[in-house]
Design a protein around this motif. Sequence first.
Motif, mmCIF file in Angstrom:
data_model
loop_
_atom_site.group_PDB
_atom_site.id
_atom_site.type_symbol
_atom_site.label_atom_id
_atom_site.label_comp_id
_atom_site.label_asym_id
_atom_site.label_seq_id
_atom_site.Cartn_x
_atom_site.Cartn_y
_atom_site.Cartn_z
ATOM 1 N N LEU A 1 0.828 -1.211 0.000
ATOM 2 C CA LEU A 1 0.000 0.000 0.000
ATOM 3 C C LEU A 1 0.859 1.257 0.000
ATOM 4 N N ARG A 2 0.605 2.152 -0.950
ATOM 5 C CA ARG A 2 1.322 3.437 -0.976
ATOM 6 C C ARG A 2 0.504 4.467 -0.208
ATOM 7 N N ILE A 3 1.143 5.079 0.777
ATOM 8 C CA ILE A 3 0.474 6.089 1.599
ATOM 9 C C ILE A 3 1.168 7.430 1.393
ATOM 10 N N LEU A 4 0.362 8.467 1.241
ATOM 11 C CA LEU A 4 0.891 9.821 1.123
ATOM 12 C C LEU A 4 0.575 10.584 2.400
ATOM 13 N N VAL A 5 1.615 11.060 3.070
ATOM 14 C CA VAL A 5 1.487 11.846 4.293
ATOM 15 C C VAL A 5 1.694 13.309 3.918
ATOM 16 N N VAL A 6 0.719 14.154 4.247
ATOM 17 C CA VAL A 6 0.799 15.577 3.910
ATOM 18 C C VAL A 6 0.748 16.402 5.194
ATOM 19 N N ASP A 7 1.849 17.096 5.480
ATOM 20 C CA ASP A 7 1.901 17.923 6.686
ATOM 21 C C ASP A 7 2.983 18.967 6.499
ATOM 22 N N ASP A 8 2.715 20.191 6.900
ATOM 23 C CA ASP A 8 3.704 21.262 6.733
ATOM 24 C C ASP A 8 4.759 21.252 7.834
ATOM 25 N N THR A 9 4.594 20.401 8.845
ATOM 26 C CA THR A 9 5.552 20.331 9.948
ATOM 27 C C THR A 9 6.416 19.081 9.815
ATOM 28 N N THR A 10 7.722 19.274 9.729
ATOM 29 C CA THR A 10 8.653 18.154 9.574
ATOM 30 C C THR A 10 8.479 17.123 10.686
ATOM 31 N N THR A 11 8.369 17.586 11.939
ATOM 32 C CA THR A 11 8.219 16.684 13.084
ATOM 33 C C THR A 11 6.982 15.808 12.928
ATOM 34 N N SER A 12 5.868 16.410 12.523
ATOM 35 C CA SER A 12 4.631 15.641 12.344
ATOM 36 C C SER A 12 4.796 14.588 11.248
ATOM 37 N N ARG A 13 5.450 14.963 10.148
ATOM 38 C CA ARG A 13 5.677 13.996 9.061
ATOM 39 C C ARG A 13 6.501 12.813 9.555
ATOM 40 N N LEU A 14 7.551 13.105 10.338
ATOM 41 C CA LEU A 14 8.413 12.037 10.850
ATOM 42 C C LEU A 14 7.664 11.139 11.833
ATOM 43 N N LEU A 15 6.887 11.744 12.744
ATOM 44 C CA LEU A 15 6.109 10.962 13.711
ATOM 45 C C LEU A 15 5.123 10.044 13.003
ATOM 46 N N PHE B 1 -9.176 9.075 2.171
ATOM 47 C CA PHE B 1 -8.569 10.311 2.672
ATOM 48 C C PHE B 1 -8.860 10.454 4.158
ATOM 49 N N MET B 2 -7.794 10.670 4.941
ATOM 50 C CA MET B 2 -7.958 10.868 6.378
ATOM 51 C C MET B 2 -7.302 12.192 6.761
ATOM 52 N N ILE B 3 -7.983 12.956 7.591
ATOM 53 C CA ILE B 3 -7.449 14.247 8.047
ATOM 54 C C ILE B 3 -6.958 14.123 9.483
ATOM 55 N N LEU B 4 -5.823 14.766 9.743
ATOM 56 C CA LEU B 4 -5.290 14.892 11.097
ATOM 57 C C LEU B 4 -5.578 16.308 11.564
ATOM 58 N N THR B 5 -6.087 16.433 12.757
ATOM 59 C CA THR B 5 -6.404 17.773 13.258
ATOM 60 C C THR B 5 -6.056 17.904 14.727
ATOM 61 N N TYR C 1 -10.966 10.729 10.337
ATOM 62 C CA TYR C 1 -10.080 11.771 10.866
ATOM 63 C C TYR C 1 -9.449 11.240 12.137
ATOM 64 N N LEU C 2 -8.366 11.874 12.537
ATOM 65 C CA LEU C 2 -7.663 11.488 13.744
ATOM 66 C C LEU C 2 -7.211 12.765 14.430
ATOM 67 N N THR C 3 -7.380 12.815 15.751
ATOM 68 C CA THR C 3 -6.989 13.994 16.516
ATOM 69 C C THR C 3 -5.536 13.857 16.963
ATOM 70 N N LYS C 4 -4.773 14.944 16.815
ATOM 71 C CA LYS C 4 -3.387 14.957 17.298
ATOM 72 C C LYS C 4 -3.374 15.420 18.750
ATOM 73 N N PRO C 5 -2.469 14.947 19.591
ATOM 74 C CA PRO C 5 -1.524 13.859 19.300
ATOM 75 C C PRO C 5 -2.228 12.507 19.333
ATOM 76 N N PHE C 6 -1.673 11.537 18.647
ATOM 77 C CA PHE C 6 -2.290 10.211 18.586
ATOM 78 C C PHE C 6 -1.235 9.148 18.879
ATOM 79 N N SER C 7 -1.697 7.969 19.282
ATOM 80 C CA SER C 7 -0.789 6.841 19.504
ATOM 81 C C SER C 7 -0.807 5.971 18.238
ATOM 82 N N PRO C 8 0.210 5.124 18.036
ATOM 83 C CA PRO C 8 0.181 4.205 16.891
ATOM 84 C C PRO C 8 -1.087 3.343 16.887
ATOM 85 N N ASP C 9 -1.571 2.985 18.089
ATOM 86 C CA ASP C 9 -2.782 2.164 18.166
ATOM 87 C C ASP C 9 -4.008 2.934 17.673
#
Length: 129
Positions: free
Chosen positions: A7-21, A84-88, A107-115
Amino acid sequence: MSLLAQLRILVVDDTTTSRLLLRDALESLGFRQIQVAADGEQALKMMMTTPSHLIISDMNMPKMNGLQLLHAIRTYKPTSRTPFMILTGSPDRAVLDEGRKLGLNNYLTKPFSPDQLRRALEAIVGPLH
């Protein structure tokens, strides 16, 4: 090779830390093909050249927010059915209602756990094994 690894997933976030997490959390779940975009415009270009199977996008970004990206993805025929899933940081009812009208899958609320991420993804693609 497992379905997750394909599965190819595209992560879109303007914050480097969020992309890495997010990338770390996805890798911990078994995903291997993770692309990242720093904003909605870059994400759109990537989707037009190498479409991903699923998009996880931050809501608040400069130039194009998560809903504007969702709208663009839904109106471009080759990507119109891409999950499409939004992080907020703060789940605003109006934003979520607008998202649903546009065909938001989850959608998923930040911060979130891997679970929490796993459960949010399973609601879209089914059990992750």
